[in-house]
Design a protein around this motif. Structure first.
Motif, short mmCIF file in Angstrom:
data_model
loop_
_atom_site.label_atom_id
_atom_site.label_comp_id
_atom_site.label_asym_id
_atom_site.label_seq_id
_atom_site.Cartn_x
_atom_site.Cartn_y
_atom_site.Cartn_z
N LYS A 227 26.42 -57.81 45.89
CA LYS A 227 27.61 -57.81 45.09
C LYS A 227 27.42 -58.84 44.19
O LYS A 227 26.84 -58.89 43.33
N ARG B 131 23.84 -59.16 42.72
CA ARG B 131 23.23 -57.87 41.85
C ARG B 131 24.02 -57.04 40.84
O ARG B 131 23.49 -56.78 40.22
N LYS C 31 23.35 -53.69 30.90
CA LYS C 31 23.57 -53.44 32.92
C LYS C 31 25.51 -52.80 33.02
O LYS C 31 25.82 -51.53 33.66
N GLN D 148 26.40 -49.87 30.46
CA GLN D 148 26.09 -48.60 31.18
C GLN D 148 27.08 -48.40 31.94
O GLN D 148 26.94 -47.37 32.42
N LEU D 149 26.80 -49.35 33.15
CA LEU D 149 28.11 -49.39 34.33
C LEU D 149 29.10 -48.36 34.14
O LEU D 149 29.69 -47.27 34.74
N LYS E 247 29.38 -44.53 32.91
CA LYS E 247 29.32 -43.83 33.79
C LYS E 247 30.52 -43.67 34.86
O LYS E 247 30.87 -42.69 35.61
N GLU F 179 24.87 -47.24 50.08
CA GLU F 179 24.93 -48.66 50.40
C GLU F 179 25.12 -48.39 52.08
O GLU F 179 25.59 -47.63 52.56
N THR G 293 20.69 -50.57 47.06
CA THR G 293 21.32 -51.06 46.18
C THR G 293 21.14 -50.40 44.57
O THR G 293 20.11 -50.04 44.88
N ALA G 294 21.94 -50.88 43.70
CA ALA G 294 21.71 -50.25 41.96
C ALA G 294 20.74 -51.14 41.36
O ALA G 294 20.96 -53.01 42.25
N SER H 45 18.85 -50.65 38.38
CA SER H 45 19.59 -50.77 36.85
C SER H 45 19.58 -49.17 36.85
O SER H 45 18.85 -48.19 36.83
N SER H 46 20.51 -48.44 35.72
CA SER H 46 21.31 -47.54 35.68
C SER H 46 20.63 -47.52 34.00
O SER H 46 20.97 -46.03 33.62
N ALA H 47 20.48 -48.48 33.50
CA ALA H 47 19.08 -47.92 32.34
C ALA H 47 18.11 -47.13 32.95
O ALA H 47 17.49 -46.54 31.97
#
Lengths: 252, 240
Positions: free
Chosen positions: A155, A158, A244, A247-248, A251, B38, B42-43, B45-47
């Motif tokens: 984490k 990223r 990003k 956007q997270l 949601k 996980e 891993t994420a 990009s949600s874009a």
């Protein structure tokens, strides 16, 4: 022993006649090249090209001619695999209607930019119900992250939420600590002081000229405004991560 | 639609183990849900969202879809995150390793899990489709005009050669020589080793010309003019 016959009379450019260095400025990668073609019998008018390549990536940079080297824009932004690039230097006779290769050096691995040293080492340790904290030793600040948080290492690299929750505050805290608690001395700054002031300068320009609190000309407001500017510009320069994060959050 | 994820090393390991079980006769479904959490992914990009239910009729359709999807993304970021290609391979596993009468024919691992080795990275069915389409658009059709689960001989012969696959003029020339516009497919016999001027001969000839001429600076027309007589048949083939 294998015999090699060079039908084309193409010359091989010795590796020691080429200097090729990777550079990085504000996250933008480019390279610098220098050549010594003296005594190789290459015509002055022959064109010099540097080609960067790896896998399906390829880019060609014109460097003028043998007698008049001109450095082009060498940014490598559109290349996909910058970390593993190799380079090729070609000398091409373009006086006819087809370019003829006169000399070449291939498979050149560039010199890496000077090894980058992290100015903020990260340590993972148990620390109760805190996500992060800063500690300082003689070499400077250390960011400590709570190792009991699942996947914290991943984490930290990223997750844009963690990035923005932590780093603006970390930067602000370090600069405040440096100037207000650590007795900064402009005549003999400690290495980590210099590093962090340079880091701040990247975002907000030069810091106020007086950073020693005991001096009369020390301007508290000016210092705080500069630190604010560093943190603000740091955020702006990471727009992609911010997008990003938004956007997270949208949601949920 | 799903947010684009990035398979982690542990996710890749589980995916590789799944491939091995299927090779050994297993019949289980791909572990999509398990590996979309996980610590296996891993994420990224949600874009970027991708449609998990798409059935691609060809690799060119797959490449074009990804090209559109990734249009605003930085190429270096996409290529340095190996895990996104493997997660996509898992997501679209039915496309790239379809069930045929209850059996999946699993090919070499590099087609599904991206190899970091330059000798076989191009065999990844998802990355290869995007990479070639995003670089060459229409001219990727010799490589990608096949079902999503096929790695064809054109790709094997040309994409494996760095000097060739990075030369836009040359790729256009290859398309001119060997693509049959009327039939919408490669010309018959172009990969036949016994035919004059077949693709393998072209690779040999280009290897020789490359020693003398600055081929990377040449247009497709200029390269075609350099080719010896044995290629005239392919040049004249009246399909364009």
């Amino acid at each position: 022993m294998k015999r090699r016959i060079n039908f084309t009379q193409r010359k091989k450019i010795p590796r020691d006649r080429i200097v090729l260095n990777l550079m990085e400025h504000m996250g933008q990668k480019s390279f610098d090249a220098g050549f010594n073609f003296q005594g190789m019998g290459l015509p002055d008018h022959a064109a010099v090209y540097v080609e960067a390549y790896h896998k399906t990536d390829y880019m060609r940079y014109p460097f003028g001619t043998v007698s008049q080297i001109r450095k082009p824009d060498t940014r490598m932004g559109s290349l996909g695999r910058i970390e593993n690039l190799h380079f090729r230097v070609k000398i091409v006779d373009e006086s006819g209607n087809k370019g003829l290769i006169l000399a070449v050096a291939d498979g050149i691995k560039p010199e890496a930019p000077p090894q980058r040293r992290s100015i903020l080492p990260v340590d993972f340790k148990e620390m109760g119900n805190q996500i992060w904290r800063l500690s300082f030793d003689a070499d400077g600040p250390i960011l400590e992250l709570n190792s009991t948080i699942p996947f914290i290492r991943d984490k930290a690299k990223r997750d844009p939420r963690l990035f923005f929750y932590i780093f603006p505050s970390v930067i602000r805290n370090i600069l405040i600590h440096l100037i207000f608690y650590n007795e900064f001395d402009s005549d003999e700054p400690e290495e980590w002081h210099r590093d962090w002031l340079n880091y701040g300068q990247r975002y907000a320009g030069p810091p106020p000229s007086v950073l020693e609190r005991e001096k009369d000309s020390f301007d508290w407001d000016e210092v705080i405004q500069w630190i604010d500017r560093v943190v603000t510009e740091f955020g702006i320069s990471h727009q992609d991560e911010w997008d990003k994060l938004i956007q997270l959050e949208e949601k949920g | 639609m799903k947010d684009l994820l990035c398979l982690t090393d542990s996710g890749r390991k589980i995916f590789a183990e799944y491939l091995q079980r299927i090779r050994s006769g297993g019949s289980e479904s791909p572990p999509r849900d398990e590996l979309s959490r996980e610590p296996y992914s891993t994420a990224f990009s949600s874009a970027i969202q991708v449609d998990e239910s798409t059935n691609f009729s060809s690799r060119i359709e797959l490449g074009e879809y990804l090209h559109r999807t990734f249009q605003k993304s930085d190429r270096n970021t996409l290529l340095s995150n190996y895990g996104i290609w493997d997660w996509l391979a898992l997501l679209w596993f039915d496309n790239i390793c379809p069930l045929d009468q209850g059996i999946r024919k699993v090919r070499e691992t590099a087609r599904y899990i991206l190899s970091r080795d330059r000798s076989d990275y191009y065999r990844h069915l998802i990355l290869g489709s995007w990479d070639l389409y995003s670089l060459y658009g229409l001219y990727s059709r010799l490589f990608l005009n096949c079902p999503p689960y096929i790695h064809n001989d054109w790709t094997e012969q040309l994409a494996s050669r760095q000097d060739i696959i990075t030369n836009k003029g040359l790729i256009e020339a290859v398309d001119w020589l060997y693509w049959d516009d009327k039939r919408g497919r490669p010309k018959i016999g172009a990969t036949d080793r016994k035919r004059q001027g077949n693709i393998r001969r072209l690779i040999m000839v280009i290897g020789q010309l490359d020693l003398t001429y600055d081929l990377h600076a040449m247009s497709a027309d200029e390269i075609l003019l350099l080719l010896p007589e044995e290629f005239d048949l392919w040049k004249m083939y009246p399909t364009k």
